[in-house]
Motif scaffolding. Structure first.
Motif: not given
Length: 83
Positions: A30-31, A38-41, A59-62
């Motif tokens: 998950l992390i 986050l790095r891509l966005c 992030l919630a879907r991930a």
């Protein structure tokens, strides 16, 4: 996914108990997934209060959660369990 692979290797070598692996492996995945998103966005630090709703939803879907707020609760619980 080097971090999750390291945990998997420890579990395969029986240097990590099955109970610990059950907690740590999904958390590491998950992390790792969230870090990649986050790095891509984002170009800078992540501030959930300033983040676009689409990013929070992603992030919630991930994390297999219905909302970002639910993800935050789940993540806090998992981190406490891992500690």
């Amino acid at each position: 996914m080097r971090g999750a692979s390291a945990w998997s290797g420890l579990a395969r070598a029986e240097l990590l108990s099955e109970a610990a692996a059950d907690v740590l492996l999904p958390l590491a995945r998950l992390i790792n997934d969230m870090t990649h998103i986050l790095r891509l966005c984002l170009e800078g630090p992540f501030d959930p209060k300033a983040a676009p709703q689409g990013l929070l939803d992603l992030l919630a879907r991930a994390g297999n959660q219905p909302t970002f707020a639910a993800l935050e609760v789940d993540l806090r619980q998992r981190l406490a369990e891992a500690a």
